[in-house]
Motif scaffolding. Sequence first.
Motif, PDB file in Angstrom:
ATOM      1  N   PRO A  30      43.833  34.187  56.213  1.00  0.00           N
ATOM      2  CA  PRO A  30      42.454  33.817  56.786  1.00  0.00           C
ATOM      3  C   PRO A  30      41.339  34.921  56.163  1.00  0.00           C
ATOM      4  CG  PRO A  30      44.107  34.232  58.528  1.00  0.00           C
ATOM      5  CD  PRO A  30      44.870  34.932  57.351  1.00  0.00           C
ATOM      6  N   SER A  31      40.409  34.473  56.009  1.00  0.00           N
ATOM      7  CA  SER A  31      39.159  35.026  55.698  1.00  0.00           C
ATOM      8  C   SER A  31      37.862  34.570  56.163  1.00  0.00           C
ATOM      9  CB  SER A  31      39.329  34.974  53.782  1.00  0.00           C
ATOM     10  OG  SER A  31      37.916  35.463  53.338  1.00  0.00           O
ATOM     11  N   ARG A  32      36.896  35.528  56.433  1.00  0.00           N
ATOM     12  CA  ARG A  32      35.668  35.170  57.015  1.00  0.00           C
ATOM     13  C   ARG A  32      34.601  34.747  55.838  1.00  0.00           C
ATOM     14  NH1 ARG A  32      34.729  40.439  60.590  1.00  0.00           N
ATOM     15  NH2 ARG A  32      35.611  41.297  58.437  1.00  0.00           N
ATOM     16  N   GLY A  33      34.767  35.432  54.771  1.00  0.00           N
ATOM     17  CA  GLY A  33      34.044  35.160  53.688  1.00  0.00           C
ATOM     18  C   GLY A  33      34.521  34.629  52.289  1.00  0.00           C
ATOM     19  N   ILE A  34      33.757  35.120  51.163  1.00  0.00           N
ATOM     20  CA  ILE A  34      34.250  34.596  49.958  1.00  0.00           C
ATOM     21  C   ILE A  34      35.776  35.468  49.785  1.00  0.00           C
ATOM     22  CG2 ILE A  34      33.774  34.460  47.481  1.00  0.00           C
ATOM     23  CD1 ILE A  34      30.750  33.940  48.286  1.00  0.00           C
ATOM     24  N   ARG A  35      36.649  34.684  49.269  1.00  0.00           N
ATOM     25  CA  ARG A  35      37.934  35.217  48.819  1.00  0.00           C
ATOM     26  C   ARG A  35      37.579  35.959  47.401  1.00  0.00           C
ATOM     27  NH1 ARG A  35      41.762  33.316  52.189  1.00  0.00           N
ATOM     28  NH2 ARG A  35      41.263  31.415  53.124  1.00  0.00           N
ATOM     29  N   THR A  36      37.820  37.542  47.437  1.00  0.00           N
ATOM     30  CA  THR A  36      37.468  38.164  46.392  1.00  0.00           C
ATOM     31  C   THR A  36      38.777  38.941  45.907  1.00  0.00           C
ATOM     32  OG1 THR A  36      35.285  38.285  47.290  1.00  0.00           O
ATOM     33  CG2 THR A  36      36.153  40.007  45.553  1.00  0.00           C
ATOM     34  N   LEU A  37      39.166  38.955  44.655  1.00  0.00           N
ATOM     35  CA  LEU A  37      40.157  39.647  44.008  1.00  0.00           C
ATOM     36  C   LEU A  37      39.343  40.757  43.089  1.00  0.00           C
ATOM     37  CD1 LEU A  37      43.359  39.714  43.614  1.00  0.00           C
ATOM     38  CD2 LEU A  37      42.754  38.483  41.238  1.00  0.00           C
ATOM     39  N   ASN A  38      40.094  42.103  43.486  1.00  0.00           N
ATOM     40  CA  ASN A  38      39.894  43.241  42.813  1.00  0.00           C
ATOM     41  C   ASN A  38      40.706  43.533  41.809  1.00  0.00           C
ATOM     42  OD1 ASN A  38      39.039  45.829  41.720  1.00  0.00           O
ATOM     43  ND2 ASN A  38      39.314  46.794  43.683  1.00  0.00           N
ATOM     44  N   ILE A  39      40.587  43.289  40.477  1.00  0.00           N
ATOM     45  CA  ILE A  39      41.429  43.474  39.796  1.00  0.00           C
ATOM     46  C   ILE A  39      41.347  44.957  38.726  1.00  0.00           C
ATOM     47  CG2 ILE A  39      42.250  42.661  37.332  1.00  0.00           C
ATOM     48  CD1 ILE A  39      41.020  39.961  37.915  1.00  0.00           C
ATOM     49  N   ALA A  40      42.290  45.795  39.419  1.00  0.00           N
ATOM     50  CA  ALA A  40      42.296  47.256  38.948  1.00  0.00           C
ATOM     51  C   ALA A  40      43.444  47.546  37.975  1.00  0.00           C
ATOM     52  CB  ALA A  40      42.366  48.278  40.231  1.00  0.00           C
ATOM     53  N   GLY A  41      43.642  48.773  37.614  1.00  0.00           N
ATOM     54  CA  GLY A  41      44.479  49.248  36.704  1.00  0.00           C
ATOM     55  C   GLY A  41      44.178  49.918  35.419  1.00  0.00           C
ATOM     56  N   GLU A  42      45.223  50.050  34.543  1.00  0.00           N
ATOM     57  CA  GLU A  42      44.834  50.965  33.202  1.00  0.00           C
ATOM     58  C   GLU A  42      44.520  49.972  32.035  1.00  0.00           C
ATOM     59  OE1 GLU A  42      49.800  51.844  32.802  1.00  0.00           O
ATOM     60  OE2 GLU A  42      48.223  53.488  33.444  1.00  0.00           O
ATOM     61  N   GLY A  43      44.761  48.688  32.430  1.00  0.00           N
ATOM     62  CA  GLY A  43      44.843  47.767  31.143  1.00  0.00           C
ATOM     63  C   GLY A  43      43.552  47.717  30.307  1.00  0.00           C
ATOM     64  N   GLU A  44      42.453  48.233  30.819  1.00  0.00           N
ATOM     65  CA  GLU A  44      41.028  47.967  30.054  1.00  0.00           C
ATOM     66  C   GLU A  44      41.049  46.649  29.953  1.00  0.00           C
ATOM     67  OE1 GLU A  44      42.283  50.127  26.593  1.00  0.00           O
ATOM     68  OE2 GLU A  44      41.985  52.338  27.538  1.00  0.00           O
ATOM     69  N   ARG A  45      40.725  46.040  28.683  1.00  0.00           N
ATOM     70  CA  ARG A  45      40.486  44.705  28.433  1.00  0.00           C
ATOM     71  C   ARG A  45      41.577  43.620  28.786  1.00  0.00           C
ATOM     72  NH1 ARG A  45      35.245  42.960  28.992  1.00  0.00           N
ATOM     73  NH2 ARG A  45      34.050  44.504  27.805  1.00  0.00           N
ATOM     74  N   ARG A  46      42.961  44.376  29.187  1.00  0.00           N
ATOM     75  CA  ARG A  46      43.726  43.436  29.570  1.00  0.00           C
ATOM     76  C   ARG A  46      43.464  42.883  30.891  1.00  0.00           C
ATOM     77  NH1 ARG A  46      49.526  42.647  28.615  1.00  0.00           N
ATOM     78  NH2 ARG A  46      50.762  42.908  30.465  1.00  0.00           N
ATOM     79  N   LYS A  47      42.716  43.844  31.697  1.00  0.00           N
ATOM     80  CA  LYS A  47      42.291  43.143  32.879  1.00  0.00           C
ATOM     81  C   LYS A  47      41.611  41.652  32.790  1.00  0.00           C
ATOM     82  CE  LYS A  47      40.607  46.963  34.683  1.00  0.00           C
ATOM     83  NZ  LYS A  47      40.932  48.023  33.634  1.00  0.00           N
TER      84      LYS A  47
END
Length: 292
Positions: A30-47
């Motif tokens: 369930p989500s009240r707003g816009i579904r948002t994915l935070n892409i974190a990590g050490e991958g630099e431009r791999r992200k």
Amino acid sequence: MPSLREKMAENGFESNDDYEFQLRCLLESPSRGIRTLNIAGEGERRKTAFANALARSLDFPHLLYHDFTDESPPLPDVILPPSRDELGREEPPIEPLDQILSEACAQSEGEPTVLILDQLHAADFREHIRIHRLVSSCYWDVKDGRYFANARHLLLFLISEEPLYHALQKESFRVWINRASERHLDYRPTEFGLTSQAQPLFDALAQLFRELDAAPTRSEFARILSDLQLHVRTTEHLQLSLFGRTEGLERAAIASPEHQSRLTSVVDAAQTLLVTEHIELSGSPDHKRDPE
């Protein structure tokens, strides 16, 4: 039907790691707003590669992208002439972020849309606040206009080299992307068109990769096998092949004296196989070699 991992590999991001669970958490909770994915990590431009491959694997009709470090963003499809107010003064042009966000909102009104906001750490902090308002309230203000997003259709991917604004992070689901795969796969000779006589080579490679703490993907492993068939004759050759083929594998680790015996075992197993069996890699009919 191809798995998510297979579809992402087809779209430019190959990994042994599986992101099916994270995607279900993002899309099916369930989500009240816009579904948002935070892409974190050490991958630099791999992200960035992960974000684009995931977006394309979802088969959404619209994919939009904005990089906050891009000093020359692409021009919009429609270039509007400068507008003037009631006193004849020329209005300043619309900023690239406002352009892409207003377009994303408009597209989401009719069809599923993915918007990737890359290098968010380079944005002014006030833009973080505006993005949080979009996520939580589903609208984006541009000057005197307001654009509403359809929360059922719009999916937002955020990529930053620094932690997100706290309130924005709380509204996001975070996924971690490594510089290389973490999951180790057990490859078998039959997967690559080889017989059980190749098992000693596969065992030697598996032991070497465990020592190096490396997890090559299937295509990386296949290319290393091809090099062992066609080119590798010494441990120095093998070091060059491993570094050239395996993402995230450090050159210093490969050259460390503690791994020399494992490298020798791989070379010896490959040479023995070349003598005893005609090697034919699956899907590579041009890479055949007659037994020596």
